[in-house]
Scaffold this motif. Structure first.
Motif, PDB file in Angstrom:
ATOM      1  N   ASP A 103       2.165   5.240 -11.017  1.00  0.00           N
ATOM      2  CA  ASP A 103       3.212   4.255 -10.650  1.00  0.00           C
ATOM      3  C   ASP A 103       3.024   3.966  -9.121  1.00  0.00           C
ATOM      4  O   ASP A 103       3.203   2.556  -9.082  1.00  0.00           O
ATOM      5  CB  ASP A 103       4.350   4.714 -10.432  1.00  0.00           C
ATOM      6  CG  ASP A 103       4.858   5.545 -11.619  1.00  0.00           C
ATOM      7  OD1 ASP A 103       4.850   5.069 -12.610  1.00  0.00           O
ATOM      8  OD2 ASP A 103       5.616   6.734 -12.110  1.00  0.00           O
ATOM      9  N   GLU A 160       2.184   9.494  -8.990  1.00  0.00           N
ATOM     10  CA  GLU A 160       3.477   9.865 -10.033  1.00  0.00           C
ATOM     11  C   GLU A 160       4.546   9.775 -10.587  1.00  0.00           C
ATOM     12  O   GLU A 160       4.385  11.226 -10.324  1.00  0.00           O
ATOM     13  CB  GLU A 160       1.827   9.864 -11.383  1.00  0.00           C
ATOM     14  CG  GLU A 160       2.911   9.604 -12.815  1.00  0.00           C
ATOM     15  CD  GLU A 160       2.793   7.682 -13.353  1.00  0.00           C
ATOM     16  OE1 GLU A 160       2.006   7.375 -12.655  1.00  0.00           O
ATOM     17  OE2 GLU A 160       3.723   7.391 -14.102  1.00  0.00           O
ATOM     18  N   ALA A 161       5.870   9.135 -10.983  1.00  0.00           N
ATOM     19  CA  ALA A 161       6.446   9.642 -11.042  1.00  0.00           C
ATOM     20  C   ALA A 161       6.931   9.954 -12.298  1.00  0.00           C
ATOM     21  O   ALA A 161       7.150   9.227 -13.401  1.00  0.00           O
ATOM     22  CB  ALA A 161       7.703   8.464 -10.480  1.00  0.00           C
ATOM     23  N   LYS A 162       7.557  11.174 -12.702  1.00  0.00           N
ATOM     24  CA  LYS A 162       8.274  11.508 -14.027  1.00  0.00           C
ATOM     25  C   LYS A 162       9.269  11.856 -13.944  1.00  0.00           C
ATOM     26  O   LYS A 162       9.681  13.151 -13.481  1.00  0.00           O
ATOM     27  CB  LYS A 162       7.085  12.717 -14.589  1.00  0.00           C
ATOM     28  CG  LYS A 162       5.488  12.130 -14.586  1.00  0.00           C
ATOM     29  CD  LYS A 162       5.342  11.571 -15.851  1.00  0.00           C
ATOM     30  CE  LYS A 162       4.120  10.893 -16.306  1.00  0.00           C
ATOM     31  NZ  LYS A 162       3.673   9.609 -16.927  1.00  0.00           N
TER      32      LYS A 162
HETATM   33 MG   LIG Z   1       6.040   7.067 -13.892  1.00  0.00          MG
END
Ligand SMILES: [Mg+2]
Ligand SMILES: [Mg+2]
Lengths: 190, 190
Positions: free
Chosen positions: A68, A81-83
């Motif tokens: 991201d 990466e964002a989750k």
């Molecule tokens: Mg993400």
């Protein structure tokens, strides 16, 4: 006394919104340059009306092949990466695409700083966790092991980041810890 | 003897195509991870047909606020803008947007490696030139100075990159020189 009632509670705002706001703050304060990568789009048809801007009339979302966010912080290449998950008990690894893992492995090989920011939305808790740690769980899953990372693991082994006003989610504090830990590891390896 | 006739001449291919091919090569060879940033799109209307992929039906191109390419190379954050010109005598500075200059200045401040790859299409010559050098010309232009960088300046002061087969445009060689020069400058400053 109204001021006392101000709450930094984050219900309803997405992790992405919080990170974008945080990145604007970092940029303005000259602390880091980190941007969300635009979602790649496959453009099929464009109209060019006279005297106005081109209009995309047919296009499709493509699957991002990387993460991201990326950028630079004090000489370090940052890539994450964002989750988000609704689960209260664990982070399901199916949220991560294999090509994201591959990309992050390559980043590590190029000596960038690669990590996940995981939000447990229901619990309103946010954690930074190094790619290398997620990789251990991911490989273990591929060998038939569990398909998620327990919340208790985040509590004890990841770096928690607390929501604030400005910046909303000061993840660079956690990155400082990652960098310091790495420096220690590298000097121990010698 | 047909082999001898193979030419790496590049007429017709865009600089962007060459750089994208080069980046794929770097990625496969595990030399660097550098990607073109997708053009940001403002999406206005999306259709979700039953049993098929979402279709974007109205969207507009937005002006990119940063540069074309970024990534990581051997621990260094790499950030660059690719520009082509038909001119045989100079590179017109109007090709560069003020927000790109601002972004590159910030990258420098965060100790990333920030540069331009400039192609003189008609002459089939390609150069890597540090942001800092372009900035001198840019500031000079804002103070009423000349609005372009002479081709002769590139010949004497920039790093030329020659077209090849694989990779098409081996700009990392030039980046190595930039990094070596920077290391010298930094140690001289001490
Ligand atoms: Mg993400
Ligand atoms: Mg360009």
């Amino acid at each position: 006394t109204k001021k006392k009632e101000v709450s930094y509670s984050n219900r309803g705002k997405s992790l992405e919104d919080d990170l974008n706001e945080t990145n604007v703050f970092y940029l303005q304060q000259k602390l880091a340059i980190i941007h969300k990568k635009p979602v790649p789009i496959q453009i099929v048809k464009v109209d060019y009306p006279a005297r106005s801007a081109a209009v995309i009339r047919e296009a499709y979302f493509r699957t991002p092949s990387t993460t991201d966010y990326n950028g630079v912080y004090n000489g370090y290449y940052i890539d994450f990466e964002a989750k988000e998950t609704d689960s209260k008990t664990s982070f399901p690894l199916k949220n991560i695409h294999p090509h994201q893992m591959e990309h992050m492995k390559s980043v590590l090989h190029q000596r960038g700083i690669s990590f996940f920011i995981v939000r447990f939305s229901t619990l309103q808790r946010n954690f930074v966790v190094l790619y290398e740690i997620v990789e251990r769980f991911y490989e273990n899953m591929k060998n038939g092991g569990r398909k998620s990372i327990p919340f208790t693991f985040f509590e004890t082994e990841a770096i928690e980041i607390h929501e604030g006003y400005l910046p909303r989610l000061d993840y660079l504090k956690a990155v400082d810890v990652l960098i310091a830990d790495k420096a220690v590891c590298e000097s121990e390896e010698k």
